[in-house]
Motif scaffolding. Structure first.
Motif, PDB file in Angstrom:
ATOM      1  N   ARG A  13      31.635 -24.715  -3.769  1.00  0.00           N
ATOM      2  CA  ARG A  13      31.921 -26.138  -3.955  1.00  0.00           C
ATOM      3  C   ARG A  13      32.405 -26.699  -2.624  1.00  0.00           C
ATOM      4  N   VAL A  14      31.698 -27.711  -2.119  1.00  0.00           N
ATOM      5  CA  VAL A  14      32.075 -28.307  -0.839  1.00  0.00           C
ATOM      6  C   VAL A  14      32.203 -29.810  -1.005  1.00  0.00           C
ATOM      7  N   THR A  15      33.072 -30.385  -0.186  1.00  0.00           N
ATOM      8  CA  THR A  15      33.268 -31.831  -0.157  1.00  0.00           C
ATOM      9  C   THR A  15      32.937 -32.343   1.234  1.00  0.00           C
ATOM     10  N   VAL A  16      32.179 -33.419   1.290  1.00  0.00           N
ATOM     11  CA  VAL A  16      31.852 -34.069   2.557  1.00  0.00           C
ATOM     12  C   VAL A  16      32.630 -35.379   2.619  1.00  0.00           C
ATOM     13  N   ASP A  17      33.645 -35.446   3.496  1.00  0.00           N
ATOM     14  CA  ASP A  17      34.391 -36.676   3.746  1.00  0.00           C
ATOM     15  C   ASP A  17      33.689 -37.438   4.860  1.00  0.00           C
ATOM     16  N   VAL A  18      33.452 -38.728   4.673  1.00  0.00           N
ATOM     17  CA  VAL A  18      32.803 -39.538   5.693  1.00  0.00           C
ATOM     18  C   VAL A  18      33.749 -40.659   6.090  1.00  0.00           C
ATOM     19  N   SER A  19      34.142 -40.678   7.361  1.00  0.00           N
ATOM     20  CA  SER A  19      35.112 -41.665   7.836  1.00  0.00           C
ATOM     21  C   SER A  19      34.548 -42.435   9.020  1.00  0.00           C
ATOM     22  N   ALA A  20      35.067 -43.639   9.229  1.00  0.00           N
ATOM     23  CA  ALA A  20      34.687 -44.497  10.347  1.00  0.00           C
ATOM     24  C   ALA A  20      35.787 -45.543  10.511  1.00  0.00           C
ATOM     25  N   PRO A  21      35.803 -46.263  11.625  1.00  0.00           N
ATOM     26  CA  PRO A  21      36.818 -47.313  11.802  1.00  0.00           C
ATOM     27  C   PRO A  21      36.626 -48.509  10.885  1.00  0.00           C
ATOM     28  N   VAL A  22      35.520 -48.557  10.148  1.00  0.00           N
ATOM     29  CA  VAL A  22      35.247 -49.654   9.222  1.00  0.00           C
ATOM     30  C   VAL A  22      34.957 -49.072   7.844  1.00  0.00           C
ATOM     31  N   ARG A  23      34.955 -49.937   6.825  1.00  0.00           N
ATOM     32  CA  ARG A  23      34.634 -49.480   5.477  1.00  0.00           C
ATOM     33  C   ARG A  23      33.160 -49.135   5.397  1.00  0.00           C
ATOM     34  N   LEU A  24      32.868 -48.100   4.623  1.00  0.00           N
ATOM     35  CA  LEU A  24      31.508 -47.594   4.516  1.00  0.00           C
ATOM     36  C   LEU A  24      31.032 -47.605   3.067  1.00  0.00           C
ATOM     37  N   ASP A  25      29.716 -47.635   2.914  1.00  0.00           N
ATOM     38  CA  ASP A  25      29.071 -47.322   1.643  1.00  0.00           C
ATOM     39  C   ASP A  25      28.512 -45.907   1.774  1.00  0.00           C
ATOM     40  N   VAL A  26      29.066 -44.968   1.004  1.00  0.00           N
ATOM     41  CA  VAL A  26      28.664 -43.568   1.079  1.00  0.00           C
ATOM     42  C   VAL A  26      27.970 -43.195  -0.223  1.00  0.00           C
ATOM     43  N   SER A  27      26.885 -42.454  -0.120  1.00  0.00           N
ATOM     44  CA  SER A  27      26.121 -42.059  -1.297  1.00  0.00           C
ATOM     45  C   SER A  27      25.663 -40.613  -1.154  1.00  0.00           C
ATOM     46  N   GLY A  28      25.328 -39.998  -2.290  1.00  0.00           N
ATOM     47  CA  GLY A  28      24.701 -38.678  -2.314  1.00  0.00           C
ATOM     48  C   GLY A  28      23.367 -38.769  -3.033  1.00  0.00           C
ATOM     49  N   LEU A  29      22.330 -38.173  -2.464  1.00  0.00           N
ATOM     50  CA  LEU A  29      20.994 -38.209  -3.057  1.00  0.00           C
ATOM     51  C   LEU A  29      20.544 -36.789  -3.379  1.00  0.00           C
ATOM     52  N   LEU A  30      20.090 -36.569  -4.601  1.00  0.00           N
ATOM     53  CA  LEU A  30      19.546 -35.276  -5.003  1.00  0.00           C
ATOM     54  C   LEU A  30      18.033 -35.330  -4.824  1.00  0.00           C
ATOM     55  N   LEU A  31      17.491 -34.493  -3.944  1.00  0.00           N
ATOM     56  CA  LEU A  31      16.074 -34.559  -3.605  1.00  0.00           C
ATOM     57  C   LEU A  31      15.353 -33.276  -4.026  1.00  0.00           C
ATOM     58  N   THR A  32      14.143 -33.454  -4.513  1.00  0.00           N
ATOM     59  CA  THR A  32      13.292 -32.313  -4.860  1.00  0.00           C
ATOM     60  C   THR A  32      12.556 -31.824  -3.609  1.00  0.00           C
ATOM     61  N   GLY A  33      11.682 -30.837  -3.794  1.00  0.00           N
ATOM     62  CA  GLY A  33      10.987 -30.258  -2.653  1.00  0.00           C
ATOM     63  C   GLY A  33      10.113 -31.233  -1.906  1.00  0.00           C
ATOM     64  N   ASP A  34       9.659 -32.319  -2.581  1.00  0.00           N
ATOM     65  CA  ASP A  34       8.821 -33.307  -1.897  1.00  0.00           C
ATOM     66  C   ASP A  34       9.645 -34.421  -1.266  1.00  0.00           C
ATOM     67  N   THR A  84      24.520 -39.996   2.669  1.00  0.00           N
ATOM     68  CA  THR A  84      24.196 -41.132   3.522  1.00  0.00           C
ATOM     69  C   THR A  84      25.407 -42.043   3.662  1.00  0.00           C
ATOM     70  N   ALA A  85      25.430 -42.831   4.718  1.00  0.00           N
ATOM     71  CA  ALA A  85      26.512 -43.790   4.930  1.00  0.00           C
ATOM     72  C   ALA A  85      25.969 -45.002   5.662  1.00  0.00           C
ATOM     73  N   SER A  86      26.501 -46.173   5.317  1.00  0.00           N
ATOM     74  CA  SER A  86      26.155 -47.403   6.025  1.00  0.00           C
ATOM     75  C   SER A  86      27.389 -48.299   6.045  1.00  0.00           C
ATOM     76  N   PRO A  87      27.546 -49.149   7.071  1.00  0.00           N
ATOM     77  CA  PRO A  87      28.694 -50.068   7.104  1.00  0.00           C
ATOM     78  C   PRO A  87      28.657 -50.996   5.904  1.00  0.00           C
ATOM     79  N   ASP A  88      29.826 -51.244   5.317  1.00  0.00           N
ATOM     80  CA  ASP A  88      29.910 -52.095   4.135  1.00  0.00           C
ATOM     81  C   ASP A  88      29.614 -53.553   4.479  1.00  0.00           C
ATOM     82  N   ALA A  89      29.978 -53.988   5.686  1.00  0.00           N
ATOM     83  CA  ALA A  89      29.789 -55.385   6.071  1.00  0.00           C
ATOM     84  C   ALA A  89      28.314 -55.658   6.341  1.00  0.00           C
ATOM     85  N   ALA A  90      27.813 -56.776   5.793  1.00  0.00           N
ATOM     86  CA  ALA A  90      26.409 -57.136   5.978  1.00  0.00           C
ATOM     87  C   ALA A  90      26.099 -57.344   7.454  1.00  0.00           C
ATOM     88  N   GLY A  91      25.010 -56.745   7.921  1.00  0.00           N
ATOM     89  CA  GLY A  91      24.557 -56.943   9.282  1.00  0.00           C
ATOM     90  C   GLY A  91      25.223 -56.081  10.328  1.00  0.00           C
TER      91      GLY A  91
END
Length: 333
Positions: A13-34, A84-91
């Motif tokens: 069991r592992v945890t991935v913490d994602v940090s940045a100087p700004v608020r982020l949108d963090v997600s996890g995606l479960l992907l198949t072999g394709d 995945t991670a992206s900045p929460d602020a638009a643009g």
């Protein structure tokens, strides 16, 4: 770690913490072999925080967002978990605010690895070019002003609710109109608005079964069962100045409660009206309908300056009630 490198995981069991100087949108995606998800259930994020073997935890802006993977509980046809991670602020981009992922033993907390993407090199200065006319605007893109009066939006166009440089913080009314379905059948469309917080979390919904929310800052006119009569058939009034600060996004939706698809609806539209003066500010005519029972009509988003922007959406979904519009609405913000 460096880009493309790999390490063995000594913990199940592992945890991935994602940090940045700004608020982020963090997600996890479960992907198949394709390299694809099997369904929406394989998107793990703030509005769907748990899935098969993967969970999401919000840091609330004070701590890193985290995705925890229980490798023993991941389905056998899933070959990869992508965080995945992206900045929460638009643009906003990651230029100068690169995030860091810290992989930990989820049970003991020991750090197993860290990764910070390398900073992109600055683009070389382009040589001077002879003056040329500006490119033609892309249909449906860019932000429009209300200074010249009423505007008709196309899908994905945005209008700033500012007139003469001043925010429009009075009451606005979103009106919905339609005509009975073709061949003379009545149709029951329901207008609703869903209020979201800064993490796109649901705060409340206003619809025919709940005509007032947020201490009266949002009010619904009531249900129209047929679409008969001229003018707006249903309307939702929003006092932008009275909305709580935690409300940062509103998504206006329409559902066909009677089950007919929008290809059977005549002359459906939504319009934004200055509730104080009755002046129509913005209109979005629902054209090119799809055979679905729900549509995201428009969204209002609070900017950092306190101003509000309205964007025409026109995205169709399979949903007959506002309850089923909450997740698509969050994704549209």
């Amino acid at each position: 770690m460096t880009p493309g490198s790999n390490i063995p995981l000594p913990a199940a069991r592992v945890t991935v913490d994602v940090s940045a100087p700004v608020r982020l949108d963090v997600s996890g995606l479960l992907l198949t072999g394709d390299g694809k998800v099997r369904s929406d259930d394989d998107f793990i994020f703030y509005n769907q925080p748990s899935g098969p073997g993967v969970t999401y935890r919000s840091g609330g802006g004070a701590a890193p967002d985290a995705v925890t993977v229980d490798t023993a509980a991941v389905p056998p046809d899933i070959e990869k978990i992508v965080v995945t991670a992206s900045p929460d602020a638009a643009g906003q981009t990651f230029q100068g605010i690169e995030p860091t992922a810290t992989i930990r033993d989820a049970d003991g907390g020991a750090v197993l690895a860290t990764f910070t993407p390398p900073r992109p090199a600055a683009a070389p200065a382009a040589p001077p070019q002879p003056a040329s006319p500006p490119p033609a605007p892309v249909p449906g893109a860019g932000k429009i002003s209300l200074d010249k009066g009423r505007v008709s939006l196309q899908k994905n166009q945005t209008v700033s609710l500012v007139k003469g440089g001043r925010p429009l913080l009075s009451q606005v009314r979103m009106g919905l109109g339609w005509e009975p379905a073709f061949r003379g059948k009545d149709i029951d469309l329901d207008a609703s608005v869903i209020a979201y917080g800064p993490r796109r979390e649901l705060i409340d919904s206003c619809y025919f079964g709940k005509l007032t929310i947020l201490n009266g800052a949002i009010r619904h006119s009531g249900d129209n069962l047929t679409g008969e009569g001229g003018g707006d058939d249903e309307a939702i009034t929003v006092d932008l100045g009275r909305l709580p600060q935690e409300v940062t996004g509103l998504v206006f939706t329409v559902n066909s409660f009677s089950g007919q698809k929008f290809t059977e609806v005549a002359k459906a539209y939504c319009r934004l009206v200055d509730a104080a003066t009755g002046e129509e500010l913005v209109r979005f005519d629902l054209t090119g309908a799809e055979p679905r029972t729900g549509v995201l009509m428009a969204k209002l988003v609070r900017q950092f300056s306190g101003e509000w922007d309205m964007t025409a959406l026109g995205d169709f979904v399979k949903a007959r009630t506002v309850r089923n519009m909450v997740e698509p609405g969050a994704k549209a913000l």
